[in-house]
Design an enzyme around this catalytic site. Structure first.
Site, PDB file in Angstrom:
ATOM      1  N   ASP A  33      63.337  10.368  37.745  1.00 33.25           N
ATOM      2  CA  ASP A  33      63.316  12.255  37.388  1.00 33.25           C
ATOM      3  C   ASP A  33      64.297  11.885  35.983  1.00 33.25           C
ATOM      4  O   ASP A  33      63.833  11.282  35.660  1.00 33.25           O
ATOM      5  CB  ASP A  33      63.957  13.253  38.317  1.00 33.25           C
ATOM      6  CG  ASP A  33      63.029  14.197  37.599  1.00 33.25           C
ATOM      7  OD1 ASP A  33      62.819  14.911  37.019  1.00 33.25           O
ATOM      8  OD2 ASP A  33      62.547  14.993  38.871  1.00 33.25           O
ATOM      9  N   HIS A  58      65.138  18.993  34.896  1.00 34.92           N
ATOM     10  CA  HIS A  58      64.429  19.692  35.933  1.00 34.92           C
ATOM     11  C   HIS A  58      64.897  18.483  37.049  1.00 34.92           C
ATOM     12  O   HIS A  58      64.641  18.834  38.583  1.00 34.92           O
ATOM     13  CB  HIS A  58      63.007  18.866  35.543  1.00 34.92           C
ATOM     14  CG  HIS A  58      61.515  18.173  36.298  1.00 34.92           C
ATOM     15  ND1 HIS A  58      62.328  17.300  37.211  1.00 34.92           N
ATOM     16  CD2 HIS A  58      60.734  19.736  37.183  1.00 34.92           C
ATOM     17  CE1 HIS A  58      60.547  18.078  37.998  1.00 34.92           C
ATOM     18  NE2 HIS A  58      59.750  19.144  37.631  1.00 34.92           N
ATOM     19  N   SER A  68      56.212  19.847  41.921  1.00 40.35           N
ATOM     20  CA  SER A  68      57.385  18.915  42.122  1.00 40.35           C
ATOM     21  C   SER A  68      57.728  19.604  43.142  1.00 40.35           C
ATOM     22  O   SER A  68      59.183  18.385  43.794  1.00 40.35           O
ATOM     23  CB  SER A  68      58.125  19.671  40.225  1.00 40.35           C
ATOM     24  OG  SER A  68      57.861  18.666  39.467  1.00 40.35           O
TER      25      SER A  68
END
Length: 539
Positions: free
Chosen positions: A159, A220, A396
């Protein structure tokens, strides 16, 4: 070549059989006891340790086929008797049934062992509907009473990197790596290095493409990490899906995103495959979370990478995408042997934004506009500032739930291969709550942590009747001829359907003309009856 999904009739039928095994015989870590409660017809029959009671005990021992020891008298003219050893509760129940045939006994039953149920004391846990609610959550409390995550299982979070956060335990982090090779995209002053920290991925208007607006830093990777493994039962913040598995941070997303070339190298490294110019990973992952995607078909190099990491024992979990489109147009979710995850809302229905289609394997909570998920984050709009908690939604986050549950499955049974993990996640999923999702567009159902862990445990110690290296309970072709090479589902090349798109729940087995004696044939007829009766699990 393996299909994305098992042949639907076969997989659905095996789901029935496996779930019956998991629930009908108290699978999971089976309840154990070393005591029986025997209720007698009269106080006189209950007796004390006099000559008559000794004779009665000998008679009970004869019926039980083992030696019982009287522990004490209890309410209702009952006695507590100790068995010669600890045994599964269902075995103790069979002993009790034999004792109940004695004329002096009204009934007998196992003295069940109870224990406190785990509910984390995290201050924001009550807001995490996605973890515990029956309609749209993943039913983790029941799973946590069976397994909370083994430290020898590593989850790779491929990520944007990670931030320090007060609700993350640094002791669970193993050394990660930054695979962003372009220094401008990396935004940390250099290219690849051993520091997976997230410096921020904000962009100015037009920086990534003409006409694109400016974006603040997303943090994120920290959001995904918190969902999978936030510090739990620490009287602060949120709870994570797993509480003991180790977390491997692999940074691939920077300014404007991340290139396939960096992501492929990162996947290899995460699974323990050497990458040129990078020190080897000493902590290979069994689960690789890809909460990322791009439009287009699964490329050859992406598929090669997935095949290689699967061969190393790592299951790949990928987001279906957020375009309300067909997952067939989103990679790497559309690659073969990836577990592709769509998103559901708090009510257990389809999230408005999620990609769907035949390529989806399972769904999980991603939230929606009126039912978002609580996530770890940071107050900085560009560079890191202070710890924060925010609300968000997307595939996600659905993917992060499934990755954490996959780690729980492997914590229970580390011998499972990646395709078997995918099968267990899909077969144990529960039905969708409304017609907005069905097994043809949203996968096998909403992932159910408790059922998945029980089903994984049911595969432990199971026989391999055809000696092909695949346990019977996860063998799609349980009568393979001796000496035949088989795939991860126990199927030979004569029993496989070829072709077709991406991954997730295992290979399909069909009965070829040369295999008419395959024992699945009569079972298919049973499944047809169940289907007509309205059975709504994954087909």
């Amino acid at each position: 070549m393996l299909m994305k999904h098992p042949v639907r009739l076969v997989a659905g039928l095996l789901a029935v059989n496996l779930l019956a095994l998991a629930t009908g015989v108290d699978a999971g870590r089976p309840a154990m006891t070393n005591r029986l409660i025997i209720k007698f017809n009269t106080p006189a029959n209950a007796g004390t340790l006099d000559n008559r009671s000794v004779e009665r005990l000998e008679r009970l021992n004869t019926r039980a086929g083992m030696t019982l020891t009287r522990k004490r008298t209890m309410s209702y003219n009952a006695g507590v008797y100790v068995l010669p050893d600890w045994m599964p509760e269902d075995v103790a129940a069979r002993v009790a049934a034999r004792l109940a045939a004695d004329p002096a006994v009204e009934y007998a039953e196992p003295d069940r062992l109870h224990r406190p149920l785990f509910v984390p004391n995290d201050t924001l846990y009550a807001q995490q509907w996605n973890l515990f609610e029956d309609a749209g959550g993943v039913r983790l409390p029941d799973a946590w009473d069976q397994e909370r995550g083994a430290a020898d299982i590593v989850i790779a979070l491929v990520d944007s990197g990670i931030l320090n956060h007060g609700d993350l335990d640094p002791a669970r982090l193993v050394p990660g790596y930054d695979f962003i090779s372009d220094p401008d995209m990396a935004n940390d002053g250099d290219g690849r290095d051993a520091d997976p920290a997230d410096p921020g991925n904000w962009t100015a208007a037009g920086e990534c493409a003409s006409g694109e607006p400016a974006f603040s830093s997303s943090w994120h990777g920290t959001k995904i990490t918190g969902l999978v493994g936030a510090a739990t039962d620490n009287a602060a913040g949120i709870a994570g899906v797993t509480h003991g598995t180790r977390l491997l941070m692999v940074r691939v997303l920077g300014k404007c995103g991340g290139f396939t070339s960096d992501i492929v190298d990162a996947m290899h490294w995460a699974a323990g495959i050497p990458v040129p110019g990078v020190p080897d990973n000493a902590n290979p992952a069994r689960v690789i979370n890809l909460s990322l995607g791009g439009e287009g078909v699964c490329s050859r190099i992406q598929q090669n990478a997935i095949d290689d990491v699967n061969a190393r024992g790592a299951v790949v979990i990928a987001a279906a995408g957020n375009q309300a489109d067909d997952v067939a147009r989103e990679s790497p979710a559309n690659c073969r042997d990836v577990v592709a995850v769509a998103a559901t809302n708090r009510a257990g229905g389809r999230a408005s934004y999620t990609n769907t289609g035949a390529g989806v394997d399972v769904s999980a909570p991603g939230g929606d506009f009126n039912s978002r998920l609580l996530l770890l984050s940071n107050t900085g709009s560009t560079i890191p500032a202070a710890d924060d908690f925010v609300l968000g939604s997307g595939t996600s986050y659905a993917t992060a739930h499934v990755s954490g549950i996959a780690a729980l499955v492997l914590s229970v049974n580390a011998d499972l291969n990646p395709l078997q993990v995918g099968d267990i996640l899909a077969w144990s999923a529960r039905p969708f709550t409304d017609a907005s999702c069905d097994v043809f567009i949203c996968g096998g159902g909403i992932v159910d942590a408790s059922a998945a862990v029980q089903l994984a445990a049911a595969t432990q110690g199971q026989p391999d009747s055809d000696n092909d290296g695949i346990k019977d309970v996860v063998d799609l072709c349980p009568a393979t001829r001796a000496g035949n090479l088989v795939d991860a589902n126990g199927c030979s090349d004569r029993q496989l359907n070829g072709g077709g798109g991406g991954g997730g729940g295992g290979g399909g087995c069909t009965v070829s003309p040369a295999s008419v004696s395959d024992p699945l044939l009569p079972l298919l007829l049973l499944f047809a009856v169940l289907k007509l009766a309205g059975f709504r699990r994954r087909l």
